[in-house]
Design a protein around this motif. Sequence first.
Motif, PDB file in Angstrom:
ATOM      1  N   THR A  54       5.721 -10.639  -5.577  1.00 32.27           N
ATOM      2  CA  THR A  54       6.350  -9.785  -4.579  1.00 32.27           C
ATOM      3  C   THR A  54       7.844  -9.664  -4.866  1.00 32.27           C
ATOM      4  O   THR A  54       8.428 -10.543  -5.502  1.00 32.27           O
ATOM      5  N   PRO A  55       8.465  -8.599  -4.392  1.00 33.45           N
ATOM      6  CA  PRO A  55       9.917  -8.486  -4.535  1.00 33.45           C
ATOM      7  C   PRO A  55      10.620  -9.317  -3.464  1.00 33.45           C
ATOM      8  O   PRO A  55      10.068  -9.507  -2.375  1.00 33.45           O
ATOM      9  N   PRO A  56      11.819  -9.812  -3.771  1.00 36.73           N
ATOM     10  CA  PRO A  56      12.480  -9.802  -5.072  1.00 36.73           C
ATOM     11  C   PRO A  56      11.875 -10.846  -6.012  1.00 36.73           C
ATOM     12  O   PRO A  56      11.400 -11.887  -5.558  1.00 36.73           O
ATOM     13  N   LEU A  57      11.896 -10.567  -7.291  1.00 30.13           N
ATOM     14  CA  LEU A  57      11.221 -11.408  -8.270  1.00 30.13           C
ATOM     15  C   LEU A  57      11.782 -12.824  -8.318  1.00 30.13           C
ATOM     16  O   LEU A  57      11.055 -13.776  -8.620  1.00 30.13           O
ATOM     17  N   GLU A  58      13.071 -12.981  -8.012  1.00 29.98           N
ATOM     18  CA  GLU A  58      13.691 -14.308  -8.124  1.00 29.98           C
ATOM     19  C   GLU A  58      13.290 -15.247  -6.990  1.00 29.98           C
ATOM     20  O   GLU A  58      13.549 -16.456  -7.059  1.00 29.98           O
ATOM     21  N   THR A  59      12.643 -14.734  -5.960  1.00 30.72           N
ATOM     22  CA  THR A  59      12.248 -15.594  -4.841  1.00 30.72           C
ATOM     23  C   THR A  59      11.168 -16.586  -5.253  1.00 30.72           C
ATOM     24  O   THR A  59      11.280 -17.790  -5.026  1.00 30.72           O
ATOM     25  N   GLN A 115       5.036  -2.801 -11.558  1.00 33.31           N
ATOM     26  CA  GLN A 115       4.533  -2.347 -10.261  1.00 33.31           C
ATOM     27  C   GLN A 115       5.517  -2.674  -9.144  1.00 33.31           C
ATOM     28  O   GLN A 115       5.662  -1.910  -8.184  1.00 33.31           O
ATOM     29  N   ILE A 116       6.218  -3.793  -9.294  1.00 33.34           N
ATOM     30  CA  ILE A 116       7.175  -4.215  -8.271  1.00 33.34           C
ATOM     31  C   ILE A 116       8.499  -3.468  -8.398  1.00 33.34           C
ATOM     32  O   ILE A 116       9.118  -3.092  -7.398  1.00 33.34           O
ATOM     33  N   LEU A 117       8.946  -3.237  -9.634  1.00 32.29           N
ATOM     34  CA  LEU A 117      10.278  -2.681  -9.856  1.00 32.29           C
ATOM     35  C   LEU A 117      10.330  -1.164  -9.852  1.00 32.29           C
ATOM     36  O   LEU A 117      11.413  -0.590  -9.914  1.00 32.29           O
ATOM     37  N   VAL A 118       9.185  -0.506  -9.803  1.00 37.53           N
ATOM     38  CA  VAL A 118       9.200   0.960  -9.826  1.00 37.53           C
ATOM     39  C   VAL A 118       8.589   1.505  -8.533  1.00 37.53           C
ATOM     40  O   VAL A 118       7.692   2.352  -8.572  1.00 37.53           O
ATOM     41  N   PRO A 119       9.053   1.050  -7.382  1.00 34.11           N
ATOM     42  CA  PRO A 119       8.466   1.550  -6.136  1.00 34.11           C
ATOM     43  C   PRO A 119       8.747   3.022  -5.906  1.00 34.11           C
ATOM     44  O   PRO A 119       7.958   3.732  -5.289  1.00 34.11           O
ATOM     45  N   GLY A 120       9.869   3.510  -6.434  1.00 35.69           N
ATOM     46  CA  GLY A 120      10.190   4.927  -6.258  1.00 35.69           C
ATOM     47  C   GLY A 120       9.160   5.821  -6.914  1.00 35.69           C
ATOM     48  O   GLY A 120       8.739   6.824  -6.338  1.00 35.69           O
ATOM     49  N   LEU A 121       8.722   5.452  -8.098  1.00 38.27           N
ATOM     50  CA  LEU A 121       7.718   6.241  -8.799  1.00 38.27           C
ATOM     51  C   LEU A 121       6.387   6.172  -8.065  1.00 38.27           C
ATOM     52  O   LEU A 121       5.655   7.156  -7.967  1.00 38.27           O
ATOM     53  N   ALA A 122       6.074   5.003  -7.514  1.00 33.66           N
ATOM     54  CA  ALA A 122       4.806   4.844  -6.796  1.00 33.66           C
ATOM     55  C   ALA A 122       4.771   5.716  -5.553  1.00 33.66           C
ATOM     56  O   ALA A 122       3.804   6.425  -5.291  1.00 33.66           O
ATOM     57  N   THR A 123       5.842   5.668  -4.772  1.00 35.86           N
ATOM     58  CA  THR A 123       5.858   6.441  -3.531  1.00 35.86           C
ATOM     59  C   THR A 123       6.008   7.931  -3.789  1.00 35.86           C
ATOM     60  O   THR A 123       5.752   8.745  -2.906  1.00 35.86           O
ATOM     61  N   ALA A 124       6.418   8.289  -5.008  1.00 38.07           N
ATOM     62  CA  ALA A 124       6.583   9.710  -5.337  1.00 38.07           C
ATOM     63  C   ALA A 124       5.263  10.365  -5.708  1.00 38.07           C
ATOM     64  O   ALA A 124       5.224  11.548  -6.014  1.00 38.07           O
ATOM     65  N   MET A 125       4.166   9.599  -5.688  1.00 37.58           N
ATOM     66  CA  MET A 125       2.858  10.129  -6.040  1.00 37.58           C
ATOM     67  C   MET A 125       1.917  10.038  -4.853  1.00 37.58           C
ATOM     68  O   MET A 125       0.947   9.276  -4.865  1.00 37.58           O
ATOM     69  N   PRO A 126       2.198  10.775  -3.780  1.00 38.22           N
ATOM     70  CA  PRO A 126       1.347  10.677  -2.587  1.00 38.22           C
ATOM     71  C   PRO A 126      -0.071  11.173  -2.808  1.00 38.22           C
ATOM     72  O   PRO A 126      -0.967  10.831  -2.044  1.00 38.22           O
ATOM     73  N   PHE A 127      -0.285  11.973  -3.859  1.00 41.64           N
ATOM     74  CA  PHE A 127      -1.624  12.482  -4.123  1.00 41.64           C
ATOM     75  C   PHE A 127      -2.501  11.449  -4.805  1.00 41.64           C
ATOM     76  O   PHE A 127      -3.696  11.661  -4.977  1.00 41.64           O
ATOM     77  N   VAL A 128      -1.911  10.318  -5.199  1.00 37.93           N
ATOM     78  CA  VAL A 128      -2.677   9.248  -5.843  1.00 37.93           C
ATOM     79  C   VAL A 128      -2.776   8.080  -4.875  1.00 37.93           C
ATOM     80  O   VAL A 128      -1.765   7.537  -4.456  1.00 37.93           O
ATOM     81  N   THR A 133       3.102  -0.572  -2.915  1.00 45.87           N
ATOM     82  CA  THR A 133       2.638  -1.950  -2.825  1.00 45.87           C
ATOM     83  C   THR A 133       3.751  -2.872  -2.379  1.00 45.87           C
ATOM     84  O   THR A 133       4.910  -2.663  -2.716  1.00 45.87           O
ATOM     85  N   ALA A 134       3.377  -3.896  -1.606  1.00 45.85           N
ATOM     86  CA  ALA A 134       4.315  -4.939  -1.215  1.00 45.85           C
ATOM     87  C   ALA A 134       4.121  -6.183  -2.072  1.00 45.85           C
ATOM     88  O   ALA A 134       4.923  -7.110  -2.034  1.00 45.85           O
ATOM     89  N   GLY A 135       3.062  -6.241  -2.842  1.00 48.40           N
ATOM     90  CA  GLY A 135       2.766  -7.379  -3.698  1.00 48.40           C
ATOM     91  C   GLY A 135       1.622  -7.031  -4.629  1.00 48.40           C
ATOM     92  O   GLY A 135       0.885  -6.080  -4.388  1.00 48.40           O
ATOM     93  N   VAL A 136       1.483  -7.801  -5.678  1.00 51.08           N
ATOM     94  CA  VAL A 136       0.464  -7.481  -6.671  1.00 51.08           C
ATOM     95  C   VAL A 136      -0.097  -8.768  -7.265  1.00 51.08           C
ATOM     96  O   VAL A 136       0.606  -9.775  -7.387  1.00 51.08           O
ATOM     97  N   LEU A 137      -1.368  -8.746  -7.596  1.00 48.09           N
ATOM     98  CA  LEU A 137      -2.003  -9.859  -8.292  1.00 48.09           C
ATOM     99  C   LEU A 137      -3.226  -9.332  -9.032  1.00 48.09           C
ATOM    100  O   LEU A 137      -3.789  -8.311  -8.660  1.00 48.09           O
ATOM    101  N   GLY A 138      -3.601 -10.023 -10.101  1.00 50.76           N
ATOM    102  CA  GLY A 138      -4.771  -9.605 -10.862  1.00 50.76           C
ATOM    103  C   GLY A 138      -4.479  -9.434 -12.336  1.00 50.76           C
ATOM    104  O   GLY A 138      -3.333  -9.236 -12.739  1.00 50.76           O
ATOM    105  N   ALA A 139      -5.546  -9.491 -13.135  1.00 49.10           N
ATOM    106  CA  ALA A 139      -5.434  -9.418 -14.584  1.00 49.10           C
ATOM    107  C   ALA A 139      -5.644  -8.012 -15.133  1.00 49.10           C
ATOM    108  O   ALA A 139      -5.713  -7.830 -16.343  1.00 49.10           O
ATOM    109  N   SER A 140      -5.736  -7.006 -14.258  1.00 54.59           N
ATOM    110  CA  SER A 140      -6.062  -5.665 -14.729  1.00 54.59           C
ATOM    111  C   SER A 140      -5.024  -5.114 -15.694  1.00 54.59           C
ATOM    112  O   SER A 140      -5.363  -4.383 -16.627  1.00 54.59           O
ATOM    113  N   GLY A 141      -3.745  -5.414 -15.469  1.00 56.52           N
ATOM    114  CA  GLY A 141      -2.714  -4.929 -16.381  1.00 56.52           C
ATOM    115  C   GLY A 141      -2.939  -5.445 -17.793  1.00 56.52           C
ATOM    116  O   GLY A 141      -2.840  -4.694 -18.774  1.00 56.52           O
TER     117      GLY A 141
END
Length: 216
Positions: A54-59, A115-128, A133-141
Motif C-alpha cells: 500500500t502507499p506510501p511504500l516506505e511505511t 500499480q501503487i505509483l501510477v494511480p493517475g493512469l488507473a483512475t484515468a481509465m474509467p472504462f476499464v 486501488t488502495a493496495g495490491v497483492l498477488g503473483a499475477s505481475g
Amino acid sequence: MSTYPGPPSDTRATEPDSGSASPILEVLVVFVVVFALQWLTSLVGAMASLFVLTPPLETNPWTIVTSVYAHGGIGHLLSNSVALIVFGWPVARATTRIRFHVFFLVTGSLAGISQILVPGLATAMPFVPGTPTAGVLGASGAVFALLGYLIASNRLSAGLASFVDVPRWLAWVVFLGLAIAVTLATAAPGVALIAHFTGFLLGLLAGRARILNAGR
C-alpha cells in the motif's frame, strides 16, 4: 495480481538446472506457506500490514516482497498457481534456479510498485473495471512477466527476428501494443491492470534480450 480493497567454478553454474521443475515447485510451496501465514496473521489484524503493498511504500517496505507471494483468496491462489505452472515451466527449463527466482521476485515487485505509483493512469481509465486501488497483492505481475518472456524468447520469435530486420522503435511499438491488448483482455473488477501491464511488458523486453537463457 489483484487489488486489495481494505485497509565453485562448474559448467553447471551456467546451464539450466537438471530437474528444472524445482523453482516452480519452490514457488508453489512459498505460495502455500505465505497463504497460511496470511490466515494466521489475519486473526490478530496484522495481515494487511505484513502482506499487502500500500502507499506510501516506505511505511511497510517489506510488503514490496511479501505481496508478490500473497493472495486474496483460495481462488486467486489457485489461478496464479496454474498460470505459474503453464507459463513458468518452459522458462524454468531454459534457465537456472537462481535466475528464475530473481526474475520472478523483481518483476513481481516492480509490477506491484507500478500499480501503487501510477494511480493517475488507473483512475484515468474509467472504462476499464478494477484499475483504482488502495493496495495490491498477488503473483499475477510476475506470472504475466513469465508469459511475456515466453512469447518474446521462444524459437519462433527468434527465427522471425533473424529473417526480418525490425527497427528497435517498431519492436517497442509492437511490444507496447501487445501488452495493452493482453492487459485489457484480463480486465475485471478487483484486477490490478497496471501491474499486469508492467509485468507483461517487462517480460517481453527481458525475453527479447533473452536474459534468462543459460544454455550450454
